[in-house]
Design a protein around this motif. Structure first.
Motif, PDB file in Angstrom:
ATOM      1  N   VAL A  71      -8.041  -0.336   3.869  1.00  0.00           N
ATOM      2  CA  VAL A  71      -8.661   0.955   3.590  1.00  0.00           C
ATOM      3  C   VAL A  71      -7.655   1.778   2.794  1.00  0.00           C
ATOM      4  O   VAL A  71      -6.485   1.886   3.163  1.00  0.00           O
ATOM      5  N   LEU A  72      -8.099   2.323   1.665  1.00  0.00           N
ATOM      6  CA  LEU A  72      -7.292   3.247   0.880  1.00  0.00           C
ATOM      7  C   LEU A  72      -7.565   4.634   1.431  1.00  0.00           C
ATOM      8  O   LEU A  72      -8.690   5.135   1.330  1.00  0.00           O
ATOM      9  N   MET A  73      -6.542   5.247   2.016  1.00  0.00           N
ATOM     10  CA  MET A  73      -6.730   6.468   2.791  1.00  0.00           C
ATOM     11  C   MET A  73      -6.002   7.645   2.158  1.00  0.00           C
ATOM     12  O   MET A  73      -4.777   7.620   2.010  1.00  0.00           O
ATOM     13  N   ASP A  74      -6.759   8.660   1.767  1.00  0.00           N
ATOM     14  CA  ASP A  74      -6.142   9.897   1.296  1.00  0.00           C
ATOM     15  C   ASP A  74      -5.415  10.535   2.479  1.00  0.00           C
ATOM     16  O   ASP A  74      -5.902  10.512   3.616  1.00  0.00           O
ATOM     17  N   VAL A  98      -3.878  -0.124   6.434  1.00  0.00           N
ATOM     18  CA  VAL A  98      -4.052   1.182   5.796  1.00  0.00           C
ATOM     19  C   VAL A  98      -3.035   1.389   4.670  1.00  0.00           C
ATOM     20  O   VAL A  98      -1.823   1.311   4.882  1.00  0.00           O
ATOM     21  N   LEU A  99      -3.568   1.662   3.469  1.00  0.00           N
ATOM     22  CA  LEU A  99      -2.740   2.036   2.329  1.00  0.00           C
ATOM     23  C   LEU A  99      -2.960   3.523   2.076  1.00  0.00           C
ATOM     24  O   LEU A  99      -4.055   3.947   1.691  1.00  0.00           O
ATOM     25  N   MET A 100      -1.932   4.323   2.336  1.00  0.00           N
ATOM     26  CA  MET A 100      -2.047   5.765   2.162  1.00  0.00           C
ATOM     27  C   MET A 100      -1.890   6.117   0.688  1.00  0.00           C
ATOM     28  O   MET A 100      -0.986   5.616   0.011  1.00  0.00           O
ATOM     29  N   LEU A 101      -2.768   6.978   0.199  1.00  0.00           N
ATOM     30  CA  LEU A 101      -2.684   7.489  -1.164  1.00  0.00           C
ATOM     31  C   LEU A 101      -2.287   8.953  -1.104  1.00  0.00           C
ATOM     32  O   LEU A 101      -2.892   9.736  -0.367  1.00  0.00           O
ATOM     33  N   THR A 102      -1.268   9.334  -1.852  1.00  0.00           N
ATOM     34  CA  THR A 102      -0.797  10.709  -1.816  1.00  0.00           C
ATOM     35  C   THR A 102      -0.533  11.203  -3.228  1.00  0.00           C
ATOM     36  O   THR A 102      -0.183  10.424  -4.120  1.00  0.00           O
ATOM     37  N   ALA A 119       0.450   0.826   6.597  1.00  0.00           N
ATOM     38  CA  ALA A 119       1.171  -0.354   6.106  1.00  0.00           C
ATOM     39  C   ALA A 119       1.737  -0.147   4.712  1.00  0.00           C
ATOM     40  O   ALA A 119       2.451  -1.004   4.203  1.00  0.00           O
ATOM     41  N   GLY A 120       1.419   0.984   4.082  1.00  0.00           N
ATOM     42  CA  GLY A 120       1.946   1.217   2.750  1.00  0.00           C
ATOM     43  C   GLY A 120       1.612   2.590   2.218  1.00  0.00           C
ATOM     44  O   GLY A 120       0.744   3.290   2.756  1.00  0.00           O
ATOM     45  N   PHE A 121       2.352   2.987   1.173  1.00  0.00           N
ATOM     46  CA  PHE A 121       2.139   4.258   0.503  1.00  0.00           C
ATOM     47  C   PHE A 121       2.135   4.039  -0.995  1.00  0.00           C
ATOM     48  O   PHE A 121       2.924   3.262  -1.525  1.00  0.00           O
ATOM     49  N   LEU A 122       1.240   4.753  -1.671  1.00  0.00           N
ATOM     50  CA  LEU A 122       1.172   4.656  -3.118  1.00  0.00           C
ATOM     51  C   LEU A 122       0.787   6.031  -3.665  1.00  0.00           C
ATOM     52  O   LEU A 122      -0.064   6.720  -3.097  1.00  0.00           O
ATOM     53  N   LEU A 123       1.440   6.433  -4.748  1.00  0.00           N
ATOM     54  CA  LEU A 123       1.058   7.687  -5.388  1.00  0.00           C
ATOM     55  C   LEU A 123      -0.265   7.505  -6.130  1.00  0.00           C
ATOM     56  O   LEU A 123      -0.527   6.455  -6.698  1.00  0.00           O
TER      57      LEU A 123
END
Length: 246
Positions: A71-74, A98-102, A119-123
């Motif tokens: 899931v790409l999560m804002d 969960v891939l956090m989008l910020t 599990a991860g972070f991506l701009l």
């Protein structure tokens, strides 16, 4: 195989996994961004966007219903935010990563999301290729940490990124690591991929993966992202200028 066991009897998640496709839910309160991200992901025929959500509560419901791989999560959404949604997904024992989008790498929510099980972070400004690669990386069981996010985490640890207090004395779990394992974990904490670590240390990529598995076991981390958080908070990373040297 009996008729009941054939493809017609399988649910959509089982059929997609059998076909090697990565099933994704996109959660963001911006409808235009959700649509754009979905379109980008579906340019890869190995990815299927199976659902969307406009807030954290809907994201959790979608994950419970659809059991996506990723899931790409804002991070910031109205009502239940991305951090709390991540916590609920993790607590429910769902297979979804969960891939956090910020938008901002100085986002203070990063710490809470790591503890919640991200599990991860991506701009959000990441390229289409990076976004697609990140989804496949998470689906493959590894983690993704945007270098800009990890630089900010280091800055916060050494007191340059806000008002966070100094890190505690070194975590005893880290003392179990060999010199090589500490080296691998430091590079992972800088946002390096297994391939990049292998090149820097002149190792086979499979050897780096083995080191990471041993690191996770020794420090009782569920994944790479949590291992990196432990390394920051446990004093493994030396004080460092996030834009320069030590």
């Amino acid at each position: 195989m009996t008729a009941a066991q054939g493809p017609a009897a399988q649910g959509p998640a089982e059929r997609d996994r059998t076909a090697g496709r990565v099933r994704v839910v996109v959660a963001d309160d911006d409808a235009l961004l959700r649509a754009g991200v979905s379109l980008v992901l579906e340019t890869d025929d190995r990815i299927e966007v199976v659902g969307q959500a406009a807030d954290g509560l809907a994201a959790v419901a979608r994950c419970r219903e659809l059991l996506p791989d990723v899931v790409l999560m804002d991070v910031r959404m109205p009502g239940v935010d991305g951090v709390e949604a991540t916590r609920r997904i993790t607590a429910a024992g769902l297979p979804t990563r969960v891939l956090m989008l910020t938008t901002f790498h100085h986002d203070d929510y990063v710490w809470g999301a790591l503890r919640a099980g991200a599990a991860g972070f991506l701009l959000k400004r990441a390229s289409a290729e990076r976004l697609i690669d990140a989804v496949h990386t998470l689906a493959g069981g590894e983690s993704v940490l945007d270098p800009a996010v990890t630089r900010d985490l280091v800055a916060q640890v050494v007191g340059r990124g806000g008002e966070r207090p100094p890190p505690p004395p070194q975590d005893g779990r880290l003392a179990q690591l060999t010199a090589r394992e500490r080296e691998v974990l430091r590079l992972a904490a800088e946002g390096r991929s297994n391939r990049e670590i292998a090149a820097l240390l002149v190792l086979a990529e499979s050897t780096v993966k083995t080191h990471m598995k041993r690191i996770l076991a020794k420090i009782d981390a569920r994944d790479r992202a949590q291992a990196v958080a432990i390394s920051y908070r446990g004093g493994l990373m030396p004080p460092r200028d996030p834009l320069g040297g030590y």
